[in-house]
Write a protein that holds these residues in place. Structure first.
Motif, PDB file in Angstrom:
ATOM      1  N   GLY A 237       0.814  -1.211   0.000  1.00  0.00           N
ATOM      2  CA  GLY A 237       0.000   0.000   0.000  1.00  0.00           C
ATOM      3  C   GLY A 237       0.848   1.262   0.000  1.00  0.00           C
ATOM      4  O   GLY A 237       0.553   2.219  -0.733  1.00  0.00           O
ATOM      5  N   TRP A 238       1.909   1.256   0.796  1.00  0.00           N
ATOM      6  CA  TRP A 238       2.805   2.421   0.868  1.00  0.00           C
ATOM      7  C   TRP A 238       3.509   2.625  -0.471  1.00  0.00           C
ATOM      8  O   TRP A 238       3.590   3.762  -0.972  1.00  0.00           O
ATOM      9  CB  TRP A 238       3.809   2.196   1.988  1.00  0.00           C
ATOM     10  N   ALA A 239       3.995   1.548  -1.075  1.00  0.00           N
ATOM     11  CA  ALA A 239       4.708   1.666  -2.352  1.00  0.00           C
ATOM     12  C   ALA A 239       3.789   2.169  -3.460  1.00  0.00           C
ATOM     13  O   ALA A 239       4.163   3.047  -4.249  1.00  0.00           O
ATOM     14  CB  ALA A 239       5.304   0.307  -2.735  1.00  0.00           C
ATOM     15  N   ARG A 240       2.565   1.635  -3.549  1.00  0.00           N
ATOM     16  CA  ARG A 240       1.637   2.098  -4.578  1.00  0.00           C
ATOM     17  C   ARG A 240       1.268   3.560  -4.380  1.00  0.00           C
ATOM     18  O   ARG A 240       1.136   4.322  -5.344  1.00  0.00           O
ATOM     19  CB  ARG A 240       0.374   1.225  -4.572  1.00  0.00           C
ATOM     20  N   SER A 241       1.100   3.975  -3.122  1.00  0.00           N
ATOM     21  CA  SER A 241       0.799   5.378  -2.839  1.00  0.00           C
ATOM     22  C   SER A 241       1.941   6.289  -3.270  1.00  0.00           C
ATOM     23  O   SER A 241       1.718   7.341  -3.888  1.00  0.00           O
ATOM     24  CB  SER A 241       0.527   5.547  -1.343  1.00  0.00           C
ATOM     25  N   LEU A 242       3.167   5.892  -2.971  1.00  0.00           N
ATOM     26  CA  LEU A 242       4.330   6.692  -3.365  1.00  0.00           C
ATOM     27  C   LEU A 242       4.477   6.736  -4.882  1.00  0.00           C
ATOM     28  O   LEU A 242       4.848   7.767  -5.450  1.00  0.00           O
ATOM     29  CB  LEU A 242       5.602   6.110  -2.736  1.00  0.00           C
ATOM     30  N   MET A 243       4.173   5.613  -5.548  1.00  0.00           N
ATOM     31  CA  MET A 243       4.287   5.572  -7.003  1.00  0.00           C
ATOM     32  C   MET A 243       3.235   6.466  -7.655  1.00  0.00           C
ATOM     33  O   MET A 243       3.522   7.168  -8.631  1.00  0.00           O
ATOM     34  CB  MET A 243       4.139   4.128  -7.488  1.00  0.00           C
TER      35      MET A 243
END
Length: 249
Positions: A237-243
């Motif tokens: 979730g954190w990675a997709r949000s940052l992307m």
């Protein structure tokens, strides 16, 4: 994207050698330098051979953390060297870029963990695991590698430089030391023992240790899988949000 990252692993073997070699160095160091003393303090029959069996699961998990650290560096390299800007002009899903890093890192992590196990067996470790327990062990190790990799992908995305990305995941390598990986938690001071018993790496290491010894407990296995699921979901979730945030810049 998966093939691209596998090609990177093949073209830059020094990174893979370091990520695989360092856990092996730790294994040799703890067994042959500290193993005699630390093994004597284990419950029951102690000694260097007993400590080899005790410490191997911790080094195996450290190998997964080491491979995940390399993923953070790879992701940060992509983000800072302009390849992501080029990908934006192509018909490529942003999620596939991250998935390629994750899948390649899981392969690398399994390679590192398998190498540690083989070296440990060469040193005299004799697991009691049956065929189904080896299969369960493979599944657990793959899940651990997946969880740590997604978290490291997020750490690589949030880093503003490759140097920062190489340092942020260091706590993943330190945490096994603060759990039951190298000494039993009963030998620790009260506050540290409380932390060691309730941090995620302790049930994960105990699950690996139990499967190798053919003595895994269902509650510990469930707790380890729960921690892996939580870390995977949080990292993803954190990675997709940052992307997504990167795409809107």
């Amino acid at each position: 994207m998966f093939r691209r990252n596998l090609i990177h692993l093949r073209r830059y073997p020094s990174m893979t050698a370091i990520l695989v070699g360092m856990p092996v160095v730790f294994l040799l160091l703890f067994v042959y330098v500290f193993g005699g003393t630390l093994g004597a303090g284990l419950p029951g029959a102690g000694g260097r051979a007993a400590y080899l069996a005790y410490v191997t699961p911790a080094i195996v998990i450290m190998a997964a953390a080491s491979a995940a650290q390399g993923t953070a560096i790879s992701v940060a390299t992509d983000m800072t060297e302009g390849i992501i800007a080029r990908f934006r002009t192509m018909a490529i899903s942003p999620g596939s870029v991250l998935a390629g890093h994750v899948l390649a890192s899981v392969v690398q992590g399994l390679l590192a963990m398998g190498t540690v196990l083989l070296v440990s067996i060469a040193l005299g470790f004799r697991p009691d695991a049956a065929a189904m327990e080896w299969l369960a062990l493979f599944g657990v190790l793959a899940f651990v590698a997946l969880a740590l990799t997604w978290l490291s992908v997020a750490l690589g995305l949030v880093s503003d430089s490759i140097e920062t990305a190489s340092n942020l995941p260091m706590f993943l390598i330190i945490l096994p030391f603060l759990g039951s990986g190298f000494v039993p938690t009963d030998s620790m001071p009260t506050a540290l023992r409380w932390f060691a018993e309730y941090q995620p790496f302790t049930p994960i290491i105990e699950t690996v240790r139990g499967l190798l010894a053919s003595d895994a407990h269902a509650g510990t296995v469930a707790l380890a899988l729960g921690w892996c699921a939580l870390i995977t979901a949080a990292g993803y979730g954190w990675a997709r949000s940052l992307m997504r945030r990167e795409r809107t810049r």
